[in-house]
Design a protein around this motif. Structure first.
Motif, mmCIF file in Angstrom:
data_model
loop_
_atom_site.group_PDB
_atom_site.id
_atom_site.type_symbol
_atom_site.label_atom_id
_atom_site.label_comp_id
_atom_site.label_asym_id
_atom_site.label_seq_id
_atom_site.Cartn_x
_atom_site.Cartn_y
_atom_site.Cartn_z
ATOM 1 N N LEU A 181 -38.025 -5.428 -61.141
ATOM 2 C CA LEU A 181 -38.272 -4.325 -62.073
ATOM 3 C C LEU A 181 -39.760 -4.129 -62.341
ATOM 4 O O LEU A 181 -40.252 -2.996 -62.347
ATOM 5 N N GLN A 182 -40.486 -5.203 -62.556
ATOM 6 C CA GLN A 182 -41.897 -5.061 -62.901
ATOM 7 C C GLN A 182 -42.696 -4.424 -61.766
ATOM 8 O O GLN A 182 -43.528 -3.538 -62.006
ATOM 9 N N GLU A 183 -42.438 -4.846 -60.529
ATOM 10 C CA GLU A 183 -43.161 -4.261 -59.395
ATOM 11 C C GLU A 183 -42.862 -2.779 -59.282
ATOM 12 O O GLU A 183 -43.750 -1.967 -58.989
ATOM 13 N N PHE A 184 -41.604 -2.400 -59.513
ATOM 14 C CA PHE A 184 -41.233 -0.987 -59.515
ATOM 15 C C PHE A 184 -42.004 -0.222 -60.591
ATOM 16 O O PHE A 184 -42.581 0.846 -60.327
ATOM 17 N N LEU A 185 -42.036 -0.753 -61.792
ATOM 18 C CA LEU A 185 -42.688 -0.062 -62.905
ATOM 19 C C LEU A 185 -44.190 0.077 -62.679
ATOM 20 O O LEU A 185 -44.792 1.085 -63.051
ATOM 21 N N GLU A 186 -44.790 -0.920 -62.078
ATOM 22 C CA GLU A 186 -46.229 -0.870 -61.815
ATOM 23 C C GLU A 186 -46.592 0.268 -60.869
ATOM 24 O O GLU A 186 -47.752 0.696 -60.816
ATOM 25 N N ASN A 187 -45.604 0.771 -60.120
ATOM 26 C CA ASN A 187 -45.830 1.884 -59.187
ATOM 27 C C ASN A 187 -45.321 3.216 -59.727
ATOM 28 O O ASN A 187 -45.207 4.187 -58.975
ATOM 29 N N SER A 188 -45.023 3.274 -61.019
ATOM 30 C CA SER A 188 -44.422 4.475 -61.596
ATOM 31 C C SER A 188 -45.386 5.151 -62.566
ATOM 32 O O SER A 188 -45.409 4.849 -63.757
ATOM 33 N N GLU A 189 -46.172 6.092 -62.038
ATOM 34 C CA GLU A 189 -47.065 6.866 -62.905
ATOM 35 C C GLU A 189 -46.264 7.859 -63.748
ATOM 36 O O GLU A 189 -46.654 8.209 -64.856
ATOM 37 N N ILE A 190 -45.157 8.310 -63.199
ATOM 38 C CA ILE A 190 -44.174 9.109 -63.936
ATOM 39 C C ILE A 190 -42.847 8.384 -63.787
ATOM 40 O O ILE A 190 -42.423 8.078 -62.667
ATOM 41 N N LEU A 191 -42.197 8.080 -64.897
ATOM 42 C CA LEU A 191 -40.934 7.343 -64.870
ATOM 43 C C LEU A 191 -39.799 8.266 -65.285
ATOM 44 O O LEU A 191 -39.810 8.834 -66.383
ATOM 45 N N VAL A 192 -38.811 8.409 -64.396
ATOM 46 C CA VAL A 192 -37.648 9.266 -64.650
ATOM 47 C C VAL A 192 -36.430 8.371 -64.867
ATOM 48 O O VAL A 192 -36.089 7.568 -63.993
ATOM 49 N N CYS A 193 -35.761 8.522 -66.007
ATOM 50 C CA CYS A 193 -34.557 7.740 -66.276
ATOM 51 C C CYS A 193 -33.317 8.546 -65.921
ATOM 52 O O CYS A 193 -33.063 9.611 -66.500
ATOM 53 N N LEU A 194 -32.549 8.036 -64.960
ATOM 54 C CA LEU A 194 -31.268 8.625 -64.563
ATOM 55 C C LEU A 194 -30.187 7.547 -64.491
ATOM 56 O O LEU A 194 -29.241 7.653 -63.716
ATOM 57 N N LEU A 195 -30.329 6.535 -65.309
ATOM 58 C CA LEU A 195 -29.377 5.431 -65.326
ATOM 59 C C LEU A 195 -28.078 5.825 -66.029
ATOM 60 O O LEU A 195 -28.090 6.640 -66.959
ATOM 61 N N PRO A 196 -26.966 5.234 -65.627
ATOM 62 C CA PRO A 196 -25.760 5.358 -66.453
ATOM 63 C C PRO A 196 -25.968 4.565 -67.739
ATOM 64 O O PRO A 196 -26.754 3.609 -67.766
ATOM 65 N N LEU A 197 -25.283 4.959 -68.798
ATOM 66 C CA LEU A 197 -25.395 4.236 -70.058
ATOM 67 C C LEU A 197 -24.345 3.134 -70.099
ATOM 68 O O LEU A 197 -23.146 3.393 -70.123
ATOM 69 N N THR A 198 -24.817 1.884 -70.093
ATOM 70 C CA THR A 198 -23.945 0.712 -70.179
ATOM 71 C C THR A 198 -24.547 -0.249 -71.199
ATOM 72 O O THR A 198 -25.630 -0.012 -71.742
ATOM 73 N N ASP A 199 -23.857 -1.356 -71.451
ATOM 74 C CA ASP A 199 -24.398 -2.363 -72.361
ATOM 75 C C ASP A 199 -25.744 -2.874 -71.859
ATOM 76 O O ASP A 199 -26.637 -3.184 -72.653
ATOM 77 N N ASP A 200 -25.902 -2.964 -70.543
ATOM 78 C CA ASP A 200 -27.148 -3.487 -69.976
ATOM 79 C C ASP A 200 -28.292 -2.482 -70.036
ATOM 80 O O ASP A 200 -29.464 -2.876 -70.066
ATOM 81 N N THR A 201 -27.992 -1.180 -70.024
ATOM 82 C CA THR A 201 -29.062 -0.188 -69.976
ATOM 83 C C THR A 201 -29.373 0.444 -71.330
ATOM 84 O O THR A 201 -30.368 1.149 -71.465
ATOM 85 N N CYS A 202 -28.537 0.207 -72.332
ATOM 86 C CA CYS A 202 -28.827 0.720 -73.673
ATOM 87 C C CYS A 202 -30.148 0.130 -74.160
ATOM 88 O O CYS A 202 -30.390 -1.070 -74.028
#
Length: 309
Positions: A181-202
């Motif tokens: 996750l951290q390596e992904f975020l370090e490459n995200s100048e614009i972050l788009v959230c399209l995750l399903p809503l679950t207990d883990d993603t809330c």
């Protein structure tokens, strides 16, 4: 055998008309009109009253009116024996891609600045970025995430993606799991959230996650309001770590008049319109599942209850 339509706050008539056009002879009830609860085996819903479906002893299928199903699965009183389905629709998918592209372009070209300056009659130029020099990270690589990634790639953005489990997507540098996750975020100048809503993603869009983004990163949330910790977003924008946000979804909708997002100069608000379900476009797949239920055949677009999507 009857179908129940439950959509408080929405006009159900277009749904009823589209269903009967698609499936003549289908007996359709609209909640809360009077009806025999024992007749209902199939329900179509968006944001039903909590606990409603426990009153239907013969209910077999609950079909979401949209791509999201958290509004169904969050009901603690949901009957154990029902199957839940979601909408998968090319129109919804295309509309989401167009919307995210428009928000990304609005940000890199600074168009929201000019809207505000016009109101102040202020002539001021801002430097902009080009797609070729912009990294966009997409959280969630399902049907919608893949479509958005493809749209951005075709418009020359550098696209990165993250998902809970490993996904292989064309033209996307993919990451998966907590370890990446951290390596992904370090490459995200614009972050788009399209995750399903679950207990883990809330609450996943929180200060700890924002801190891993590059300074000046921009947030676009088109998933669910519950993904975002609102005060963390405002804090990270106000301290300069984030440059702003485009929000289409909220914990409470409509957004209350007193909510601080309305007046924040770096937060752009749209009223949950990134992609809107059109009944005439999706009733064919709902009617097909109705027939599949009657014939005891496997349903299409069935939700995996243990995963939450």
């Amino acid at each position: 055998m009857s179908v129940l339509v439950v959509c408080p706050g929405k006009d159900p008539e277009n749904w009823v008309k589209a269903l009967k056009n698609q499936h003549p002879g289908m007996n359709v009830y609209v909640y809360p009109e009077e009806h025999d609860t024992e007749e209902v085996e199939f329900a179509i819903t968006w944001n039903h009253p909590r606990g409603l479906f426990k009153n239907y002893p013969n209910l077999k299928v609950i079909a979401s009116m949209g791509a999201g199903v958290d509004h169904i699965l969050s009901d603690a009183a949901l009957p154990d024996n029902v199957e839940v389905t979601k909408i998968v629709d090319d129109t919804l998918t295309e509309d989401m891609g167009d919307f995210v592209l428009s928000q990304v372009m609005n940000h890199i070209r600074g168009l929201h600045h000019y809207v505000k300056n016009q109101q102040k009659k202020q002539w001021e130029k801002f430097q902009y970025k080009r797609p070729q020099n912009t990294k966009v990270g997409i959280m969630g690589l399902g049907v919608l995430g893949n479509a958005v990634a493809d749209k951005l790639h075709k418009n020359f953005f550098k696209v990165y993606g993250w998902s809970r489990t490993e996904k292989n997507c064309d033209n996307v540098t993919s990451f998966h799991g907590k370890d990446q996750l951290q390596e992904f975020l370090e490459n995200s100048e614009i972050l788009v959230c399209l995750l399903p809503l679950t207990d883990d993603t809330c609450d996943i869009l929180n200060a700890d996650l924002f801190d891993m983004l590059p300074e000046g990163a921009y947030i676009i949330n088109v998933a669910r309001g519950e993904h975002l910790v609102e005060h963390d977003l405002m804090k990270m924008i106000d301290n300069g770590h984030l440059s702003g946000a485009s929000l289409d979804v909220f914990r409470e909708e409509p957004l209350p008049d007193e909510h601080p997002f309305w007046d924040h100069p770096r937060i752009n608000i749209t009223p949950h319109i990134a992609s809107l379900t059109k009944p005439e476009s999706v009733v064919a797949q709902i009617a097909e599942n109705y027939d599949r239920m009657k014939e005891d055949e496997p349903l299409k677009n069935k939700v995996e209850m243990e995963k939450g999507y």
